[in-house]
Write an enzyme that holds these catalytic residues in place. Structure first.
Site, PDB file in Angstrom:
ATOM      1  N   GLU A  70       8.596  16.419  15.776  1.00  0.00           N
ATOM      2  CA  GLU A  70       9.053  16.179  14.408  1.00  0.00           C
ATOM      3  C   GLU A  70       8.320  17.118  13.445  1.00  0.00           C
ATOM      4  O   GLU A  70       7.083  17.171  13.444  1.00  0.00           O
ATOM      5  CB  GLU A  70       8.785  14.728  13.986  1.00  0.00           C
ATOM      6  CG  GLU A  70       9.292  14.445  12.585  1.00  0.00           C
ATOM      7  CD  GLU A  70       8.963  13.026  12.084  1.00  0.00           C
ATOM      8  OE1 GLU A  70       7.790  12.633  12.131  1.00  0.00           O
ATOM      9  OE2 GLU A  70       9.895  12.332  11.630  1.00  0.00           O
ATOM     10  N   GLU A  83       9.157   1.210  11.249  1.00  0.00           N
ATOM     11  CA  GLU A  83      10.200   2.239  11.093  1.00  0.00           C
ATOM     12  C   GLU A  83       9.471   3.581  11.130  1.00  0.00           C
ATOM     13  O   GLU A  83       8.765   3.939  10.187  1.00  0.00           O
ATOM     14  CB  GLU A  83      10.957   2.030   9.777  1.00  0.00           C
ATOM     15  CG  GLU A  83      11.731   0.702   9.795  1.00  0.00           C
ATOM     16  CD  GLU A  83      12.555   0.419   8.529  1.00  0.00           C
ATOM     17  OE1 GLU A  83      13.261  -0.598   8.538  1.00  0.00           O
ATOM     18  OE2 GLU A  83      12.465   1.188   7.566  1.00  0.00           O
ATOM     19  N   LYS A  87       0.886  -1.174   0.000  1.00  0.00           N
ATOM     20  CA  LYS A  87       0.000   0.000   0.000  1.00  0.00           C
ATOM     21  C   LYS A  87       0.918   1.216   0.000  1.00  0.00           C
ATOM     22  O   LYS A  87       1.416   1.636   1.038  1.00  0.00           O
ATOM     23  CB  LYS A  87      -0.885  -0.022   1.263  1.00  0.00           C
ATOM     24  CG  LYS A  87      -2.258   0.600   1.068  1.00  0.00           C
ATOM     25  CD  LYS A  87      -2.243   2.067   0.719  1.00  0.00           C
ATOM     26  CE  LYS A  87      -2.028   2.942   1.929  1.00  0.00           C
ATOM     27  NZ  LYS A  87      -1.814   4.354   1.550  1.00  0.00           N
ATOM     28  N   CYS A 113      13.506  10.759   7.303  1.00  0.00           N
ATOM     29  CA  CYS A 113      13.267  10.415   8.710  1.00  0.00           C
ATOM     30  C   CYS A 113      14.537  10.547   9.532  1.00  0.00           C
ATOM     31  O   CYS A 113      14.483  10.765  10.736  1.00  0.00           O
ATOM     32  CB  CYS A 113      12.723   9.003   8.810  1.00  0.00           C
ATOM     33  SG  CYS A 113      13.873   7.792   8.142  1.00  0.00           S
TER      34      CYS A 113
HETATM   35  P1  NAD Z   1       2.036   8.308   7.512  1.00  0.00           P
HETATM   36  O1  NAD Z   1       2.164   7.534   8.760  1.00  0.00           O
HETATM   37  O2  NAD Z   1       1.065   9.426   7.454  1.00  0.00           O
HETATM   38  O3  NAD Z   1       1.635   7.350   6.302  1.00  0.00           O
HETATM   39  C1  NAD Z   1       2.397   6.224   5.960  1.00  0.00           C
HETATM   40  C2  NAD Z   1       1.523   5.208   5.261  1.00  0.00           C
HETATM   41  O4  NAD Z   1       0.557   4.706   6.179  1.00  0.00           O
HETATM   42  C3  NAD Z   1       0.732   5.767   4.088  1.00  0.00           C
HETATM   43  O5  NAD Z   1       0.720   4.802   3.057  1.00  0.00           O
HETATM   44  C4  NAD Z   1      -0.666   5.956   4.674  1.00  0.00           C
HETATM   45  O6  NAD Z   1      -1.694   5.915   3.728  1.00  0.00           O
HETATM   46  C5  NAD Z   1      -0.744   4.761   5.613  1.00  0.00           C
HETATM   47  N1  NAD Z   1      -1.680   4.889   6.720  1.00  0.00           N
HETATM   48  C6  NAD Z   1      -2.048   6.007   7.385  1.00  0.00           C
HETATM   49  N2  NAD Z   1      -2.918   5.691   8.384  1.00  0.00           N
HETATM   50  C7  NAD Z   1      -3.090   4.340   8.355  1.00  0.00           C
HETATM   51  C8  NAD Z   1      -3.864   3.425   9.117  1.00  0.00           C
HETATM   52  N3  NAD Z   1      -4.618   3.816  10.136  1.00  0.00           N
HETATM   53  N4  NAD Z   1      -3.801   2.121   8.798  1.00  0.00           N
HETATM   54  C9  NAD Z   1      -3.022   1.690   7.774  1.00  0.00           C
HETATM   55  N5  NAD Z   1      -2.281   2.517   7.002  1.00  0.00           N
HETATM   56  C10 NAD Z   1      -2.305   3.831   7.291  1.00  0.00           C
HETATM   57  O7  NAD Z   1       3.505   8.800   7.153  1.00  0.00           O
HETATM   58  P2  NAD Z   1       3.953   9.757   5.965  1.00  0.00           P
HETATM   59  O8  NAD Z   1       3.426  11.123   6.239  1.00  0.00           O
HETATM   60  O9  NAD Z   1       3.626   9.108   4.669  1.00  0.00           O
HETATM   61  O10 NAD Z   1       5.553   9.752   6.117  1.00  0.00           O
HETATM   62  C11 NAD Z   1       6.267  10.632   6.931  1.00  0.00           C
HETATM   63  C12 NAD Z   1       6.593   9.978   8.265  1.00  0.00           C
HETATM   64  O11 NAD Z   1       7.279   8.764   8.044  1.00  0.00           O
HETATM   65  C13 NAD Z   1       7.505  10.788   9.153  1.00  0.00           C
HETATM   66  O12 NAD Z   1       7.062  10.697  10.470  1.00  0.00           O
HETATM   67  C14 NAD Z   1       8.849  10.097   9.009  1.00  0.00           C
HETATM   68  O13 NAD Z   1       9.726  10.282  10.095  1.00  0.00           O
HETATM   69  C15 NAD Z   1       8.427   8.686   8.875  1.00  0.00           C
HETATM   70  N6  NAD Z   1       9.462   7.878   8.208  1.00  0.00           N
HETATM   71  C16 NAD Z   1      10.206   7.016   8.959  1.00  0.00           C
HETATM   72  C17 NAD Z   1      11.217   6.258   8.360  1.00  0.00           C
HETATM   73  C18 NAD Z   1      12.096   5.302   9.141  1.00  0.00           C
HETATM   74  O14 NAD Z   1      12.834   4.539   8.525  1.00  0.00           O
HETATM   75  N7  NAD Z   1      12.067   5.308  10.455  1.00  0.00           N
HETATM   76  C19 NAD Z   1      11.447   6.397   6.997  1.00  0.00           C
HETATM   77  C20 NAD Z   1      10.662   7.294   6.268  1.00  0.00           C
HETATM   78  C21 NAD Z   1       9.664   8.030   6.888  1.00  0.00           C
HETATM   79  O1  6OD Z   2      18.390   3.650   3.700  1.00  0.00           O
HETATM   80  C1  6OD Z   2      17.439   2.977   4.090  1.00  0.00           C
HETATM   81  O2  6OD Z   2      17.430   1.733   3.954  1.00  0.00           O
HETATM   82  C2  6OD Z   2      16.293   3.608   4.748  1.00  0.00           C
HETATM   83  N1  6OD Z   2      15.349   2.777   5.224  1.00  0.00           N
HETATM   84  C3  6OD Z   2      16.233   4.952   4.823  1.00  0.00           C
HETATM   85  C4  6OD Z   2      15.179   5.669   5.441  1.00  0.00           C
HETATM   86  C5  6OD Z   2      15.073   6.997   5.255  1.00  0.00           C
HETATM   87  C6  6OD Z   2      14.009   7.738   5.835  1.00  0.00           C
HETATM   88  O3  6OD Z   2      13.498   8.702   5.365  1.00  0.00           O
END
Ligand code: NAD
Ligand code: 6OD
Length: 484
Positions: A388, A253, A177, A287
């Site tokens: 954040e 993550e 998804k 992130c």
């Molecule tokens: P988000 O949590 O809003 O959405 C992520 C995904 O989850 C989307 O596909 C969304 O449609 C889906 N989603 C939302 N609510 C849901 C639910 N209740 N059930 C199932 N699916 C659901 O995140 P975003 O805004 O797309 O991304 C930004 C965030 O992601 C930031 O907080 C960032 O720090 C984090 N992030 C973390 C990492 C990591 O590796 N730790 C990497 C990239 C991004």
């Molecule tokens: O490098 C990666 O494998 C990874 N998961 C990076 C995540 C970046 C977050 O925005």
């Protein structure tokens, strides 16, 4: 106008859910339509993934699967420019970033996990038995089954394949998804799956939003065996609740509020180069990005001035122009969120060293542009310093001692990543061990060896992926005990 269809059982299909607009963040124009999956479509995708486990895919040897994974990497590289254009149109990120990071990593993820599964081993134990014959124990890895992969929008292809590649390497099938903001590359990958001969049903894509839509339908689906998620911490909590039904494993993550620590013995030029990327790369939508910087007092002014100059040096504009170094934010909604923090910083009395608002972008007035921003002067409990933001912005605070720097960095509910800048070897080791994070970089940032454990501590996640750690999540270990 492109229409993004769901990819179910090897076929592109319209979904029964609502139709969503797909915007080009550079201009704000609607350039596509996303056909969301309804509950019946998600049922069909999970059903196809389940059936594929029993088909040719389920009977393949590891070398046969590995050969297909390598073809997937080649297939992405063969259509590099298409993947690049698709990622740029979804995110507005500049070619200079997507051609070096997103698309190459999308392909590399398949090769890395092909290598990993070929070279992985498991434990064996010989044991004594009362009759003296003995017994031999060995563990085998078996696929978990159907894996739900729920992805964010910031590095769409990279983060999706980071999970799809090891899941397939281990013999699972997946239902992906993608974020509703970035449907393109996951959809395009469906074409590559068919072209290289991945059996139907192994890779499925369902589009749509989260709550009450495809994301929720998928993660609450009783026939899903494991859920891997990247996104916000609050969403991670909802996904964990969904996974509790049926006691399914989750890998999360999540978000971060990463601290950078700069000591006065650091090489200033290297540090500014690295920390500049850590604060502003991908318009701050990483992130692992640094939104809190702790700088030893003796170099504070020089560092702050240098970082402000870096912020002002970005070239915003046409993402297809190779000279562009910064794109807009991903959506109007996300820009409103980031701007609300810019307003809070101003209202809280921050000193603004660079940026602080919306740039004037001639010809791109409808896009979701924002200025890279550097603040000082706020207290640690200010929202800008503690929450954040996920934008191209950072706040600088001075410190005097190593102990104080460690205490400030750890004073957060998050624990994803840090970067430590120093020429003191012992100090680097000492501080890296004390910071409560999953990833500690020293004199670098986002330098990735994909065999290493990747993940967050505290509210930044559960579990580790990467290398053998991904195999741990995407397989069940079954012990076989043979009485000799
Ligand atoms: P988000 O949590 O809003 O959405 C992520 C995904 O989850 C989307 O596909 C969304 O449609 C889906 N989603 C939302 N609510 C849901 C639910 N209740 N059930 C199932 N699916 C659901 O995140 P975003 O805004 O797309 O991304 C930004 C965030 O992601 C930031 O907080 C960032 O720090 C984090 N992030 C973390 C990492 C990591 O590796 N730790 C990497 C990239 C991004
Ligand atoms: O490098 C990666 O494998 C990874 N998961 C990076 C995540 C970046 C977050 O925005």
């Amino acid at each position: 106008m492109t229409t993004y269809m769901n990819f179910i059982d090897g076929v592109f299909v319209r979904g029964g859910g609502e139709s969503l607009p797909n915007h080009f963040p550079t201009t704000g124009e609607v350039i596509g339509e996303i056909s969301s999956a309804g509950r019946a479509d998600v049922d069909a995708a999970v059903g196809a993934a389940r059936a594929a486990l029993k088909g040719p895919w389920g009977r393949m040897s590891i070398p046969e699967r590995v050969a297909l994974l390598r073809k997937l990497a080649d297939g992405i590289n063969a259509r590099f420019e298409e993947f690049l254009a698709a990622e740029i149109r979804d995110t507005g990120k500049p070619r200079s970033i997507a051609s070096h990071i997103d698309i190459p990593r999308g392909a590399a993820n398949f090769n890395v996990f092909a290598d990993q599964i070929l070279t992985s081993s498991t434990e064996t134990f010989e044991m004594a038995t009362p009759d003296g014959a003995g017994a031999l124990n060995y563990a085998v890895r078996v696929p978990r089954g159907v894996i739900a992969v729920v992805c964010p929008w910031n590095l769409p292809l990279l983060l999706m394949t980071w999970k799809v590649a090891p899941a397939l390497a281990c013999g699972n099938t997946v239902v992906v998804k993608p974020s509703e903001e970035t449907p393109a590359t996951a959809t395009l990958l469906g074409e590559v799956m068919n072209a290289v001969g991945i059996p139907r049903g192994v890779y499925n894509v369902v589009h749509g939003t989260g709550p009450g839509a495809a994301g929720e339908f998928l993660t609450t689906h009783p026939d899903v065996d494991g859920i891997t998620f990247t996104g916000e911490t609050r969403t991670g909590e909802a996904i964990m609740r969904a996974a509790a039904g049926g006691v399914r494993p989750v890998s999360l993550e999540l978000g971060g509020k990463n601290a950078g620590i700069i000591f006065d013995d650091a090489d200033l030029e290297t540090t500014l180069e690295g920390i500049g990327r850590a604060c502003f790369a991908n318009t701050g939508q990483v992130c692992l990005g640094t939104e809190r910087l702790y700088v030893q007092r003796g170099i504070f002014d020089r560092l702050a001035e240098g970082l402000a100059a870096k912020a002002k040096g970005y070239r915003l504009g046409d993402p297809f122009d190779p000279a562009t170094t910064m794109g807009p934010l991903v959506s109007a909604e996300h820009r409103a969120k980031v701007l609300s923090y810019y307003d809070k910083a101003r209202a809280g009395g921050a000193t603004i060293l660079a940026g602080g608002g919306i740039p004037h972008m001639q010809g791109y007035e409808g896009g979701y542009w924002i200025e890279p921003t550097v603040w000082t002067g706020l207290s640690e409990d200010a929202p800008v310093v503690s929450e954040e933001i996920f934008g191209p912005c950072t706040h600088l605070t001075p410190f005097d001692s190593e102990e104080e720097a460690v205490m400030l960095a750890n004073d957060s509910p998050y624990g994803l990543a840090t970067s430590i800048w120093t020429n003191g070897l012992s100090r680097a080791h000492r501080v890296a061990r004390q910071i409560e994070v999953g990833i500690a970089w020293v004199n670098c940032w986002f330098l990735r060896d994909l065999r290493t454990p990747f993940g967050g501590s505290k509210a930044s996640g559960i579990g580790r992926e990467g290398g053998v750690h991904s195999l741990e999540f995407y397989t069940e270990l079954r012990n076989v005990c043979i009485k000799l």
